[in-house]
Write a protein that holds these residues in place. Sequence first.
Motif, PDB file in Angstrom:
ATOM      1  N   ASN A 150     -31.982  13.369 -45.769  1.00 18.08           N
ATOM      2  CA  ASN A 150     -32.007  12.581 -45.425  1.00 18.08           C
ATOM      3  C   ASN A 150     -31.954  11.207 -46.566  1.00 18.08           C
ATOM      4  OD1 ASN A 150     -32.813  10.653 -43.031  1.00 18.08           O
ATOM      5  ND2 ASN A 150     -35.162  10.459 -43.523  1.00 18.08           N
ATOM      6  N   TRP A 151     -31.514  11.747 -47.638  1.00 19.87           N
ATOM      7  CA  TRP A 151     -31.812  10.640 -48.374  1.00 19.87           C
ATOM      8  C   TRP A 151     -30.095  10.845 -48.240  1.00 19.87           C
ATOM      9  CZ3 TRP A 151     -35.370   8.167 -49.610  1.00 19.87           C
ATOM     10  CH2 TRP A 151     -36.392   8.503 -50.517  1.00 19.87           C
ATOM     11  N   ARG A 185     -27.985  11.196 -46.028  1.00 17.62           N
ATOM     12  CA  ARG A 185     -27.571  10.519 -44.551  1.00 17.62           C
ATOM     13  C   ARG A 185     -27.485   8.610 -45.079  1.00 17.62           C
ATOM     14  NH1 ARG A 185     -28.078  13.258 -39.783  1.00 17.62           N
ATOM     15  NH2 ARG A 185     -28.356  10.920 -38.885  1.00 17.62           N
ATOM     16  N   GLN A 186     -28.639   8.121 -46.025  1.00 13.20           N
ATOM     17  CA  GLN A 186     -29.236   6.917 -45.686  1.00 13.20           C
ATOM     18  C   GLN A 186     -28.445   6.895 -47.695  1.00 13.20           C
ATOM     19  OE1 GLN A 186     -30.443   5.497 -43.913  1.00 13.20           O
ATOM     20  NE2 GLN A 186     -31.401   7.204 -42.236  1.00 13.20           N
ATOM     21  N   LEU A 206     -30.202   3.512 -49.298  1.00 18.64           N
ATOM     22  CA  LEU A 206     -31.406   2.809 -49.521  1.00 18.64           C
ATOM     23  C   LEU A 206     -31.692   4.145 -50.442  1.00 18.64           C
ATOM     24  CD1 LEU A 206     -34.214   2.296 -48.149  1.00 18.64           C
ATOM     25  CD2 LEU A 206     -33.838   4.788 -47.379  1.00 18.64           C
ATOM     26  N   ARG A 219     -34.445  -5.520 -44.597  1.00 15.01           N
ATOM     27  CA  ARG A 219     -33.876  -4.158 -44.185  1.00 15.01           C
ATOM     28  C   ARG A 219     -35.265  -4.446 -42.872  1.00 15.01           C
ATOM     29  NH1 ARG A 219     -36.529   0.943 -44.349  1.00 15.01           N
ATOM     30  NH2 ARG A 219     -35.397   2.984 -42.645  1.00 15.01           N
ATOM     31  N   ARG A 220     -36.192  -4.462 -43.674  1.00  9.15           N
ATOM     32  CA  ARG A 220     -37.501  -4.685 -42.548  1.00  9.15           C
ATOM     33  C   ARG A 220     -36.689  -6.039 -41.433  1.00  9.15           C
ATOM     34  NH1 ARG A 220     -41.445  -1.626 -43.319  1.00  9.15           N
ATOM     35  NH2 ARG A 220     -42.493  -1.414 -45.397  1.00  9.15           N
ATOM     36  N   PRO A 230     -34.077  -2.257 -36.606  1.00 14.00           N
ATOM     37  CA  PRO A 230     -35.069  -2.512 -35.395  1.00 14.00           C
ATOM     38  C   PRO A 230     -36.041  -1.218 -35.541  1.00 14.00           C
ATOM     39  CG  PRO A 230     -32.700  -2.377 -34.599  1.00 14.00           C
ATOM     40  CD  PRO A 230     -32.782  -2.095 -36.420  1.00 14.00           C
ATOM     41  N   GLU A 231     -36.086  -0.582 -36.538  1.00 13.02           N
ATOM     42  CA  GLU A 231     -37.210   0.383 -36.416  1.00 13.02           C
ATOM     43  C   GLU A 231     -38.119   0.320 -37.208  1.00 13.02           C
ATOM     44  OE1 GLU A 231     -33.477   1.190 -37.669  1.00 13.02           O
ATOM     45  OE2 GLU A 231     -33.392   2.590 -39.333  1.00 13.02           O
ATOM     46  N   VAL A 232     -37.151  -0.045 -38.371  1.00 11.75           N
ATOM     47  CA  VAL A 232     -38.022  -0.751 -39.336  1.00 11.75           C
ATOM     48  C   VAL A 232     -39.229  -1.489 -38.551  1.00 11.75           C
ATOM     49  CG1 VAL A 232     -38.831  -1.245 -41.853  1.00 11.75           C
ATOM     50  CG2 VAL A 232     -36.592  -0.170 -40.952  1.00 11.75           C
ATOM     51  N   TYR A 263     -39.762  -2.933 -35.955  1.00  9.38           N
ATOM     52  CA  TYR A 263     -41.193  -1.987 -35.161  1.00  9.38           C
ATOM     53  C   TYR A 263     -41.816  -1.805 -35.759  1.00  9.38           C
ATOM     54  CZ  TYR A 263     -42.682   0.715 -30.533  1.00  9.38           C
ATOM     55  OH  TYR A 263     -43.274   0.578 -29.432  1.00  9.38           O
ATOM     56  N   VAL A 264     -42.082  -1.445 -37.242  1.00 10.25           N
ATOM     57  CA  VAL A 264     -42.863  -1.043 -37.217  1.00 10.25           C
ATOM     58  C   VAL A 264     -43.457  -1.753 -38.574  1.00 10.25           C
ATOM     59  CG1 VAL A 264     -43.182   1.870 -36.647  1.00 10.25           C
ATOM     60  CG2 VAL A 264     -42.215   0.961 -38.566  1.00 10.25           C
ATOM     61  N   ASP A 280     -47.013  -5.164 -44.628  1.00 10.32           N
ATOM     62  CA  ASP A 280     -46.265  -4.246 -44.562  1.00 10.32           C
ATOM     63  C   ASP A 280     -45.575  -5.635 -46.049  1.00 10.32           C
ATOM     64  OD1 ASP A 280     -45.682  -1.330 -43.781  1.00 10.32           O
ATOM     65  OD2 ASP A 280     -45.987  -2.958 -42.501  1.00 10.32           O
ATOM     66  N   ILE A 337     -47.656  -6.137 -49.116  1.00 12.62           N
ATOM     67  CA  ILE A 337     -47.578  -5.677 -49.823  1.00 12.62           C
ATOM     68  C   ILE A 337     -46.461  -5.518 -50.731  1.00 12.62           C
ATOM     69  CG2 ILE A 337     -49.578  -3.729 -48.852  1.00 12.62           C
ATOM     70  CD1 ILE A 337     -47.295  -2.121 -48.587  1.00 12.62           C
ATOM     71  N   ARG A 339     -51.593   0.320 -49.284  1.00 16.89           N
ATOM     72  CA  ARG A 339     -50.633   1.649 -48.686  1.00 16.89           C
ATOM     73  C   ARG A 339     -50.099   1.788 -50.157  1.00 16.89           C
ATOM     74  NH1 ARG A 339     -48.291  -0.103 -45.087  1.00 16.89           N
ATOM     75  NH2 ARG A 339     -48.618  -1.467 -44.020  1.00 16.89           N
TER      76      ARG A 339
END
Lengths: 443, 219
Positions: B66-67, B69-70, B73, B131-132, B136-138, B140-141, B146, B149, B192
Amino acid sequence: MGEAAKGETKITDQGLDGGVGRLDESRIREVINTVLKNETGARLKTYVETCIHCGLCSEACHYYLSNDKDPAFSPVGKVKRTLWEMLKRKGKVTPAFIREAAVVAHTECNLCKRCAQYCPFGIDIAYLMSVVRRIVHRLGCTPLYIQDTANSHSVHMNQMWVKGDEWPDTLQWQEEEAQAEIPALRIPLEKEGADIMYSVIAPEPKFQAQLIYQAAVIMDVAGVNWTMPASMGWDNSDMAMFTGDNELMGRLKRTHFETAARLKVKKIIMGECGHAFRSVYDTGNRWLGWRVPPFQIVHAIEFYYDLIKSGRIKIKTKYPHAVTLHDPCNVSRGAGLHDKARFVAKAVAAEFVEMEPNREHNYCCAAGGGAINCGPPYKMKRLQGNKVKAEQLFAAKTRGAGVLIAPCHNCHSGLHDILHHYGIGLDIKFLGDIIYEVMEKPA
Amino acid sequence: MHTAYDMLTGPCAWTAFILFFGGCLYRLIKMLWLVWKKERFIFSYMSLRYSLRSLVHWMVPFMAVNWRRQPVLTIATFAFHLCLILTPLFVSAHIILWEEAWQFSWWMLPDGLADAMTMVVIVCAGYFFIRRLVSPEVRYVTGPSDWIILSIVAAPFISGFLAYHQWFAYRFFTMFHIFSGEVMLVAIPFTRLSHMIISPFTRAYMGSEFGKIRHARDW
């Protein structure tokens, strides 16, 4: 309430609609808080308090990838739509929320754990979805079809309502069929002290009896000292594990292990099924207090590998097609059997075409984790939720593959649906189908 | 002004450090106690070898699938965390303070490098902020916590940067820098941001399960 995924239409499900109709908010609050307090601990708390909401799990999930990257389908998005709300509201959620949570946990997540490989913190979202399933189970709000399967487990200790006399009758029928090919062949029932107890899932006697025939031929030719039980305990499947009915899961696995103990066998060999392997090898044993299973558990892939490697099964002529291999989550990501599966596939087939991604990074079939067992109401959702699998299969086909090997029942059925729905044009086989076809047999 | 400064560098600093170290210890003990009380089986699946195998694969940039792939990031994440931890520990201004207070010092970063590392933290925090907003996927949550912090972490670096360069309102930014640094320390164990101390354990547990039981890679 968590936002629903875009474009979702409400699917009628008597299990959910009937279950929700019996609920009120005080009962919901009581059950949620009881489960969270009594049945969860450090894992749930730590996962929820550590997740930094980075969204990196998203691309692990075939539902997310297949639904145009709708964030509601991302693993963390599904936690948001279920557990986060339950925790934030301290269980004060509506019956409609519980219905939605049941739909998310049962039909939008296969518990495949691919997201655990993509989360930098190793957060186990499949476990969090299992907690949601446990809550909706305790609330009596489980999809009808899979609950029916669990009911069958409860009554008959098998998942397909196979009655006591139907089981040995089916075995004798397959024994007679196989004796037409190998006259001295037996399917040994209740043979105390055999090396191996061979167990299968109930769909085999119910509608895929030829798989038992094929297994018997392989056992006979390889000269294996094996047996099958005539009593309950022959079925290794476990939908209770997926409905969150842990108590029933415990009954099932205890029966299975005790049957093996009664027959005084050395190990249990299982047919080509992934979820059953997960239940016997990893989940059910833990519920019963066994750190590792009390018997050596051998999946068919490993069994075939041993037979071919040791020369007990010889290949007469290789299968004349290019095959590609789907790595089932429960035996690849769940037990690392992917390289043994490749060994077997390459040993039996003339040509092997790799699928991308593969091994423990393979995409899930979208049928496992109980999703296909939620039945026809969710079939289209399941197929549309795995467009990415169709693309992966099609890519393998363009590289020359003609036959897809799926060494797992759920994967096999789910991929069969995908192949037809998307018109991919691959044939689909179990490893056992091909081995039976290409092995040397007595003349 | 001096009184406020004395407060911030005296009692407030002590409180922040006590709450930070005490809080971290409390969180760790609480987590282990909860495992012991309710999920003791976890101990029996833990493996040092597979824990380290997993941690190494995730703590080295681009070693996990996953690192890879991005890439953007991944660079931002590693640069951000590395500079976030190293800069406050080794920036000369902090070391001079230790020396004045307790007469001990250690290796210090050249000011230019520390300044560049501070900028890395600020730029990466900006990247996470954007990015937040846009992913969209970030988004959304993403909830209020967030943003809070992220602000808690960015504030001491932005104010420290401004105070160091003394472009304007030097005194204010110095005070705000100290205050926001103390807020961040206290926030680590109780928000968190605790992923700083807890995530190695979640990673180690998943690494152990994948290594010992699943015989598969978790990266």
